[in-house]
Design a protein around this motif. Structure first.
Motif, PDB file in Angstrom:
ATOM      1  N   GLY A   1      18.871 -16.563 -12.201  1.00  0.00           N
ATOM      2  CA  GLY A   1      19.632 -16.621 -13.573  1.00  0.00           C
ATOM      3  C   GLY A   1      18.667 -17.248 -14.664  1.00  0.00           C
ATOM      4  O   GLY A   1      19.201 -17.502 -15.798  1.00  0.00           O
TER       5      GLY A   1
ATOM      6  N   ASP B   1      16.356 -16.736 -18.035  1.00  0.00           N
ATOM      7  CA  ASP B   1      16.204 -16.009 -19.070  1.00  0.00           C
ATOM      8  C   ASP B   1      14.935 -15.611 -19.372  1.00  0.00           C
ATOM      9  O   ASP B   1      14.781 -14.326 -20.069  1.00  0.00           O
TER      10      ASP B   1
ATOM     11  N   LEU C   1      27.839 -16.076 -16.847  1.00  0.00           N
ATOM     12  CA  LEU C   1      26.594 -15.158 -16.876  1.00  0.00           C
ATOM     13  C   LEU C   1      25.317 -16.115 -17.648  1.00  0.00           C
ATOM     14  O   LEU C   1      25.774 -16.983 -18.281  1.00  0.00           O
ATOM     15  N   THR C   2      24.313 -15.532 -17.203  1.00  0.00           N
ATOM     16  CA  THR C   2      23.119 -16.032 -17.964  1.00  0.00           C
ATOM     17  C   THR C   2      23.278 -15.530 -19.618  1.00  0.00           C
ATOM     18  O   THR C   2      23.688 -14.507 -19.608  1.00  0.00           O
TER      19      THR C   2
ATOM     20  N   SER D   1      20.713 -13.506 -20.590  1.00  0.00           N
ATOM     21  CA  SER D   1      20.127 -12.096 -20.614  1.00  0.00           C
ATOM     22  C   SER D   1      21.654 -11.249 -19.998  1.00  0.00           C
ATOM     23  O   SER D   1      21.435 -10.154 -20.220  1.00  0.00           O
ATOM     24  N   GLU D   2      22.271 -11.625 -18.972  1.00  0.00           N
ATOM     25  CA  GLU D   2      23.368 -11.095 -18.380  1.00  0.00           C
ATOM     26  C   GLU D   2      24.388 -10.622 -19.514  1.00  0.00           C
ATOM     27  O   GLU D   2      24.850  -9.585 -19.618  1.00  0.00           O
TER      28      GLU D   2
ATOM     29  N   HIS E   1      18.969  -8.223 -13.234  1.00  0.00           N
ATOM     30  CA  HIS E   1      20.085  -8.619 -13.984  1.00  0.00           C
ATOM     31  C   HIS E   1      21.205  -7.681 -13.815  1.00  0.00           C
ATOM     32  O   HIS E   1      22.510  -8.090 -13.609  1.00  0.00           O
ATOM     33  N   ILE E   2      21.150  -6.508 -13.728  1.00  0.00           N
ATOM     34  CA  ILE E   2      22.181  -5.473 -13.375  1.00  0.00           C
ATOM     35  C   ILE E   2      22.813  -5.576 -12.043  1.00  0.00           C
ATOM     36  O   ILE E   2      24.095  -6.006 -11.864  1.00  0.00           O
TER      37      ILE E   2
ATOM     38  N   ASN F   1      22.836  -8.575 -10.219  1.00  0.00           N
ATOM     39  CA  ASN F   1      23.615  -9.872 -10.745  1.00  0.00           C
ATOM     40  C   ASN F   1      24.981  -9.785 -11.383  1.00  0.00           C
ATOM     41  O   ASN F   1      26.120 -10.135 -10.957  1.00  0.00           O
ATOM     42  N   LEU F   2      24.962  -8.993 -12.329  1.00  0.00           N
ATOM     43  CA  LEU F   2      26.254  -8.649 -13.132  1.00  0.00           C
ATOM     44  C   LEU F   2      27.419  -7.596 -12.170  1.00  0.00           C
ATOM     45  O   LEU F   2      28.307  -8.020 -12.295  1.00  0.00           O
TER      46      LEU F   2
ATOM     47  N   LYS G   1      28.726 -10.119  -9.676  1.00  0.00           N
ATOM     48  CA  LYS G   1      29.548 -11.416 -10.322  1.00  0.00           C
ATOM     49  C   LYS G   1      30.941 -10.494 -10.662  1.00  0.00           C
ATOM     50  O   LYS G   1      32.184 -11.219 -10.399  1.00  0.00           O
TER      51      LYS G   1
END
Length: 230
Positions: free
Chosen positions: A96, A98, A157-158, A160-161, A199-200, A202-203, A206
């Motif tokens: 996470g 940034d 979310l971070t 960036s996310e 990042h994608i 992780n999104l 989640k």
């Protein structure tokens, strides 16, 4: 942006002093922690606006601190570390972070990245609430939710996310190239295009944990979209 509080987590006093001097010169406030446990205590008590986090610190290393922070908040975190391998960089981003700055660094570059992140975090004036399917994004409060079974469940979310989700939800079926996502959501970073994949991923994970499936499909030869056209 001025008077924003920066938590410097660094166990080498000389480096911490250099970062502090450059940040103070920009009108920012600073607080220091020389180990992971103190960093978490400062974060809980002082609620800094951004964290500069070294990886190799006593008691709890930087990656453990980052993981704990991400369980608690979406405070922007920039890793500042001598660990330059792609594996370490991707590990930080997966947890996470940034942004990621490798030692030895130019202090002015670090300050520029801090300013850029704070500018995007605190200067956002768009108060619109955007919705697509079960996803809701409040750009004004930097909050995102999944609405399911009558419940409004917050997404952790971070920064960036959150930027990526807020950017893509405006045109949910548009295919976005990785480079375009980087330019729009992380312009202050020198991250590689494959960082977007992390990042994608992780999104997507989640959202799936919240029961929201089918989001962020890959588009062959291009990148990603938020959802396939119906």
């Amino acid at each position: 942006m001025k008077n924003s509080l920066v938590l410097i987590v660094e166990d080498e006093p000389a480096i911490a002093r250099i970062l502090e001097a450059y940040l103070l010169r920009e009108g920012l406030r600073t607080v220091q922690a020389a180990d992971g446990e103190t960093a978490l205590q400062h974060h809980a008590l002082l609620k800094p606006d951004i964290v500069l986090l070294d990886a190799r610190i006593p008691k709890l290393d930087g990656f453990a601190v980052l993981a704990r922070l991400r369980q608690l908040s979406a405070t922007p975190v920039i890793m500042v570390t001598a660990l330059a391998d792609d594996v370490d960089r991707l590990s930080g981003l997966h947890l996470g972070a940034d942004d990621y700055v490798v030692k030895p660094f130019n202090p002015q570059e670090v300050v520029a990245r801090v300013r850029a992140v704070l500018r995007r975090t605190m200067g956002q004036q768009d108060q619109a609430v955007l919705r697509f399917g079960t996803i809701e994004v409040d750009s004004g409060s930097f909050a995102a939710f999944v609405n399911r079974d009558g419940q409004r469940m917050p997404l952790t979310l971070t920064l960036s996310e959150f930027r990526i989700l807020a950017h893509m939800i405006r045109h949910p079926t548009q295919a976005f190239a990785r480079a375009d996502i980087l330019d729009a959501c992380m312009p202050e970073s020198d991250a590689l295009a494959r960082t977007v994949d992390t990042h994608i991923s992780n999104l997507r994970r989640k959202l799936e944990e919240m029961g929201a499936t089918g989001f962020f499909p890959s588009v062959r030869g291009i990148g990603y979209r938020l959802a396939d056209p119906q």
